[in-house]
Design an enzyme around this catalytic site. Sequence first.
Site, PDB file in Angstrom:
ATOM      1  N   SER A  35       0.847  -1.186   0.000  1.00  0.00           N
ATOM      2  CA  SER A  35       0.000   0.000   0.000  1.00  0.00           C
ATOM      3  C   SER A  35       0.886   1.240   0.000  1.00  0.00           C
ATOM      4  O   SER A  35       1.846   1.326   0.766  1.00  0.00           O
ATOM      5  CB  SER A  35      -0.890  -0.003   1.248  1.00  0.00           C
ATOM      6  OG  SER A  35      -1.674   1.162   1.305  1.00  0.00           O
ATOM      7  N   LYS A  39       1.207   1.745  -7.059  1.00  0.00           N
ATOM      8  CA  LYS A  39       0.578   0.872  -8.051  1.00  0.00           C
ATOM      9  C   LYS A  39      -0.447   1.606  -8.905  1.00  0.00           C
ATOM     10  O   LYS A  39      -0.385   1.582 -10.132  1.00  0.00           O
ATOM     11  CB  LYS A  39      -0.101  -0.320  -7.370  1.00  0.00           C
ATOM     12  CG  LYS A  39       0.818  -1.228  -6.602  1.00  0.00           C
ATOM     13  CD  LYS A  39       0.066  -2.388  -5.972  1.00  0.00           C
ATOM     14  CE  LYS A  39      -1.007  -1.936  -4.990  1.00  0.00           C
ATOM     15  NZ  LYS A  39      -0.464  -1.173  -3.846  1.00  0.00           N
ATOM     16  N   SER A 107      -2.405  -7.628  -3.802  1.00  0.00           N
ATOM     17  CA  SER A 107      -2.283  -9.074  -4.078  1.00  0.00           C
ATOM     18  C   SER A 107      -1.043  -9.645  -3.400  1.00  0.00           C
ATOM     19  O   SER A 107      -0.080 -10.018  -4.062  1.00  0.00           O
ATOM     20  CB  SER A 107      -2.275  -9.352  -5.589  1.00  0.00           C
ATOM     21  OG  SER A 107      -1.312  -8.594  -6.277  1.00  0.00           O
TER      22      SER A 107
END
Length: 204
Positions: A35, A39, A107
């Site tokens: 986090s 991304k 993921s």
Amino acid sequence: MKTENTVWHNQHISKGQRAALKKQKPALLWYTGLSGSGKSTVANAVDALLYKYSCHSYLLDGDNVRHGLNGDLGFSDEARIENIRRISEVAKLFLDAGLIVSTAFISPFASDRALAKAKLAAGEFIEIYIDTPISVCEQRDPKGLYKKARAGEIKDFTGIDSNYDVPAAPQIHIKTAENSIEQCAEQIVAYLIEHNFISVDNLN
């Protein structure tokens, strides 16, 4: 539980035909990282470049998907696994439409990423590791989640009290702490060109 008495219905127009019409090869750009690693930011920059180059793409963002399709899921290990299973199936359908699909999800488990890869044809799954030190992610902390996790207000937070499996051999290795977002996006698009997912003709 799988639904009984269902049979796969073959369509008249194939994935290959849809991709040929779009003048590209279907691919799943699977962004993974902690986090705050960048991304979604990198995925958005790549998606903008693909649009600029007249490519047909779509971005499935982790937070956005949890507003609808996966709105019933929490953040336990079991829920994370189901989250990735669902998005893998959705991405597979988008690839069948001939699109270049990006998924921006933490993921954290290598086994789940392997299952997502196994659903696709050889070469279609492109793992992109957004490699950003957790210290940098915590400094960014755009949603204030690390602060809450450190205070014990959030449980099962990846990198704090839940594991993250670092990709062993990602197709693309991105370091957002060392490169600009533009450089990261260009690195990914260069890979797509080099491996013939998109044509240089699209860049003109």
